[in-house]
Design a protein around this motif. Structure first.
Motif, short mmCIF file in Angstrom:
data_model
loop_
_atom_site.label_atom_id
_atom_site.label_comp_id
_atom_site.label_asym_id
_atom_site.label_seq_id
_atom_site.Cartn_x
_atom_site.Cartn_y
_atom_site.Cartn_z
N MET A 190 0.85 -1.15 0.00
CA MET A 190 0.00 0.00 0.00
C MET A 190 0.91 1.22 0.00
O MET A 190 1.87 1.28 0.74
N THR A 191 0.62 2.18 -0.87
CA THR A 191 1.41 3.41 -0.95
C THR A 191 0.49 4.61 -0.77
O THR A 191 -0.58 4.68 -1.38
N ASN A 192 0.90 5.55 0.07
CA ASN A 192 0.14 6.78 0.25
C ASN A 192 0.48 7.70 -0.91
O ASN A 192 1.53 8.32 -0.94
N VAL A 193 -0.42 7.79 -1.89
CA VAL A 193 -0.22 8.67 -3.04
C VAL A 193 -1.07 9.93 -2.90
O VAL A 193 -1.24 10.67 -3.86
N GLY A 194 -1.60 10.16 -1.70
CA GLY A 194 -2.43 11.34 -1.45
C GLY A 194 -1.59 12.58 -1.25
O GLY A 194 -0.38 12.61 -1.51
N LYS A 195 -2.23 13.60 -0.75
CA LYS A 195 -1.57 14.89 -0.54
C LYS A 195 -1.31 15.17 0.93
O LYS A 195 -0.74 16.19 1.27
N THR A 196 -1.77 14.27 1.81
CA THR A 196 -1.60 14.48 3.25
C THR A 196 -1.14 13.18 3.92
O THR A 196 -1.21 12.10 3.34
N VAL A 197 -0.68 13.30 5.15
CA VAL A 197 -0.29 12.16 5.96
C VAL A 197 -1.53 11.32 6.25
O VAL A 197 -2.61 11.85 6.49
N SER A 198 -1.39 10.00 6.22
CA SER A 198 -2.48 9.09 6.53
C SER A 198 -2.12 8.25 7.75
O SER A 198 -0.96 8.08 8.06
N SER A 199 -3.13 7.71 8.42
CA SER A 199 -2.92 6.84 9.58
C SER A 199 -4.00 5.78 9.65
O SER A 199 -5.13 6.01 9.23
N GLY A 200 -3.66 4.65 10.22
CA GLY A 200 -4.64 3.60 10.46
C GLY A 200 -5.27 3.07 9.19
O GLY A 200 -6.49 2.92 9.12
#
Length: 123
Positions: free
Chosen positions: A1-11
């Motif tokens: 899973m890769t965070n390709v968003g614009k903000t920090v993600s959690s959980g």
């Protein structure tokens, strides 16, 4: 899973679905990103222990907390006693913190994407 968003993600929770003929849903299961079980250990673990380990919300060593943009996390989803006829699968990443805050019927965070490089294990 890769965070390709614009903000920090959690959980981040991974929702996996096994599909049969005509993309019919056969079985679904979930686990949190950042939790992996060594295959040699899994053979000696019961279902409760496996589900408990994969259900750690913030992942092993808090790896599923404050995920920077561009960072990747491994994940594992285990299916117990899957039936025959599985032809494909889908994987979706859901930001649990966002889901709890919004409490909407549409809970997938638009800027969270998943890389399907990890395989879904059948146990």
């Amino acid at each position: 899973m890769t965070n390709v968003g614009k903000t920090v993600s959690s959980g981040i929770r991974i929702q996996a679905t096994l599909l049969g003929k005509d993309n019919q849903v056969i079985m679904q299961n979930e686990a949190f990103a950042g939790n992996l079980i060594d295959e040699s250990l899994m053979a000696h673990m019961n279902r409760v222990r496996i589900e408990g380990f994969l259900g750690m919300r913030y992942g092993e060593g808090n790896s599923n907390r404050d995920i920077p943009v561009g960072m990747s996390l491994p994940f594992m989803v285990v299916f117990f006693d899957p039936p025959e006829g599985i032809q494909s699968f889908t994987v979706k990443a859901v930001n649990v913190d966002e889901t709890e805050r919004v409490q909407s019927s549409v809970t997938e965070k638009a800027d969270t994407r998943v890389s399907t490089q990890q395989s879904i294990r059948q146990h």
